[in-house]
Design a protein around this motif. Structure first.
Motif, PDB file in Angstrom:
ATOM      1  N   ARG A 110       0.810  -1.217   0.000  1.00 52.40           N
ATOM      2  CA  ARG A 110       0.000   0.000   0.000  1.00 52.40           C
ATOM      3  C   ARG A 110       0.852   1.279   0.000  1.00 52.40           C
ATOM      4  NH1 ARG A 110      -4.898  -1.423  -1.852  1.00 52.40           N
ATOM      5  NH2 ARG A 110      -6.231  -2.497  -0.341  1.00 52.40           N
ATOM      6  N   ARG A 111       2.070   1.225  -0.509  1.00 55.46           N
ATOM      7  CA  ARG A 111       2.925   2.413  -0.476  1.00 55.46           C
ATOM      8  C   ARG A 111       2.305   3.575  -1.264  1.00 55.46           C
ATOM      9  NH1 ARG A 111       6.835  -1.749  -1.413  1.00 55.46           N
ATOM     10  NH2 ARG A 111       8.184  -2.109   0.397  1.00 55.46           N
ATOM     11  N   GLN A 112       1.831   3.260  -2.463  1.00 58.06           N
ATOM     12  CA  GLN A 112       1.252   4.309  -3.306  1.00 58.06           C
ATOM     13  C   GLN A 112      -0.010   4.884  -2.671  1.00 58.06           C
ATOM     14  OE1 GLN A 112       0.691   3.179  -7.408  1.00 58.06           O
ATOM     15  NE2 GLN A 112      -0.751   4.842  -7.797  1.00 58.06           N
ATOM     16  N   ASP A 117       1.461  -6.576  -4.078  1.00 62.02           N
ATOM     17  CA  ASP A 117       1.037  -6.503  -2.673  1.00 62.02           C
ATOM     18  C   ASP A 117       0.213  -7.700  -2.227  1.00 62.02           C
ATOM     19  OD1 ASP A 117       2.356  -4.134  -2.451  1.00 62.02           O
ATOM     20  OD2 ASP A 117       0.574  -2.861  -2.391  1.00 62.02           O
ATOM     21  N   ARG A 138       0.865   7.110   0.369  1.00 64.23           N
ATOM     22  CA  ARG A 138       1.358   8.420  -0.057  1.00 64.23           C
ATOM     23  C   ARG A 138       0.208   9.318  -0.498  1.00 64.23           C
ATOM     24  NH1 ARG A 138       5.619   5.442  -2.522  1.00 64.23           N
ATOM     25  NH2 ARG A 138       4.500   5.497  -4.505  1.00 64.23           N
ATOM     26  N   GLU A 144       1.130   8.236  10.990  1.00 67.40           N
ATOM     27  CA  GLU A 144       2.274   8.917  10.409  1.00 67.40           C
ATOM     28  C   GLU A 144       2.096  10.431  10.342  1.00 67.40           C
ATOM     29  OE1 GLU A 144       3.655   7.248   6.761  1.00 67.40           O
ATOM     30  OE2 GLU A 144       3.907   5.219   7.598  1.00 67.40           O
TER      31      GLU A 144
END
Length: 445
Positions: A18-20, A178, A23, A55
């Motif tokens: 889930r990085r994209q 993922d 962000r 975060e």
């Protein structure tokens, strides 16, 4: 007044992939004050929201506050749920929305409203009131449907990434997706030493695709790997979702099985929306509005209601919709949602009649192609888009013979013309597999 301390829970399991998406959530929260994460049940909206809130909480001097709405059934108790999450219980002026607005007016706080779909109106009023009166407050909501208020930005949380059909990738390349990464990570906790390798990569990918890359489904499947092999899970999922069983017994009841999670969405719909979902489950690989009208409308769902109902099911994260820009929109159900709908269709005793309508619809397109005219290329292109529906019709076991009403459709003599003196574009290329199946369809009587 003392600064509020965040009540965000510690992560019990690792945050995978889930990085994209992460962000994008963080970017949007710097430009909007009301962001709603939407998506189908089990898509991972809550986990994504909590990671983003954790975060970003340092940017909010008054912290981040999580309001769990799963167990709240009365819309009148939503405001009290926020007070409870804030740890405020003894205000002499009461626990009204106006009191909450006064309390938060000078706070720089990130408010996370989790699972709003069953309290949509109350959450919409709450969010719109707070962002209008509290200039330094941000609201991050999760819901299967957008709140629908001014200033809201909606972000759809998609299933986890998977290779496209036909894409070739190495074992190491698979772990870059993922969905595969999550299954492998969670399986390791259940089956020590589990790895994705050349021997099981095909079964792993099949399982991830059967589960549409839905995080909850993948986590449930990983738990079942303690009792079943990959082959057994894939075989069992062909007939029932309940094989995934129970995961975390401490979780909310609707999150313990995939069936329960999808059932929660089903229960929030009105009667026509539920009925249309069940009927649409006969389509494989998607459909367009005209097909949905032809196959699914009757006295219970008038043809004029189909388009509006399709839009409602998209808004409620049941249907997916792709706007092509050059043609009509195409809709589809995730395979897990389709399988659930088929079970409901059987329960209400409509499976045979709706499958018959589906058969008649696809065969009428075949008949039009068989009767050569200037639209044949267009019709072949349409049939190519419907190839999964064509295959589904031909592969479906039929307990009775096709209705005599289909007798006017092209027979063997007509079907033979499909490969005759036709333009090269029709006789070759990507239409070849469609032509073969049309011959089979025309021979089916």
């Amino acid at each position: 007044m003392a600064r509020y301390r965040s009540n965000l829970p510690a992560e019990v399991t690792s945050f995978v992939g889930r990085r994209q998406e992460l962000r994008e959530v963080k970017r949007l929260l710097t430009t909007t004050r009301l962001l709603t994460l939407t998506g189908s049940g089990g898509a991972g909206k809550t986990k994504l929201a909590l990671r983003a809130a954790a975060e970003m909480s340092r940017g909010f001097p008054d912290g981040a506050c999580l309001v769990l709405l799963d167990s709240v059934r009365d819309p009148l108790l939503v405001t009290q749920a926020v007070f409870g999450a804030l740890g405020v219980h003894d205000l002499s002026s009461g626990l009204s929305l106006s009191t909450l607005t006064d309390y938060l007016a000078d706070k720089r706080l990130l408010l996370v409203l989790d699972n709003c779909e069953h309290l949509l109106d109350a959450c919409a009023v709450l969010a719109s009131t707070l962002i209008a009166a509290c200039p330094d407050l941000c609201v991050l909501a999760t819901s299967r449907q957008a709140l629908g208020v001014a200033g809201e930005v909606r972000m759809v949380v998609p299933p986890m990434s998977l290779p496209t059909e036909g894409e070739e990738t190495s074992v190491q390349g698979l772990l870059g997706y993922d969905a595969v990464w999550l299954l492998s990570e969670r399986a390791t906790a259940v089956v020590p030493g589990f790895t994705v390798d050349a021997a099981n990569a095909g079964q792993v990918l099949t399982l991830c695709r059967k589960l549409d890359g839905i995080p909850l489904a993948l986590e449930l499947a990983a738990v079942r790997l303690g009792s079943f092999s990959l082959e057994q899970l894939n075989h069992g999922l062909a007939s029932e979702l309940s094989i995934l069983g129970t995961a975390n017994r401490g979780a909310e009841a609707r999150q313990q099985t995939l069936e329960a999670t999808i059932g929660w969405s089903y229960g929030l719909l009105d009667e026509q929306e539920r009925l249309l979902w069940a009927r649409l489950s006969v389509f494989a690989g998607g459909f367009e509005e005209d097909a949905a009208t032809e196959v699914c409308s009757d006295a219970r769902i008038p043809a004029g209601r189909i388009v509006g109902l399709l839009g409602a099911l998209v808004d409620k994260s049941i249907l997916k919709r792709q706007l092509t820009g050059t043609g009509p929109p195409r809709y589809w159900l995730l395979e897990t949602m389709r399988r659930y709908g088929l079970d409901r269709l059987r329960e209400i005793g409509e499976a045979t009649v709706v499958q018959q309508r589906h058969f008649d619809w696809i065969r009428i397109i075949g008949a039009a192609i068989g009767a050569w005219d200037s639209r044949q290329i267009e019709l072949f292109n349409r049939m190519h888009r419907e190839r999964d529906n064509l295959w589904a019709v031909l592969d479906r076991p039929w307990p009775v013979r096709r209705r005599a009403a289909s007798a006017h459709l092209p027979g063997r003599a007509d079907s033979g013309r499909l490969g005759g003196s036709r333009p090269v574009a029709v006789r070759s290329g990507h239409h070849g597999d469609v032509r073969e199946r049309l011959r089979r369809l025309c021979r089916t009587g």
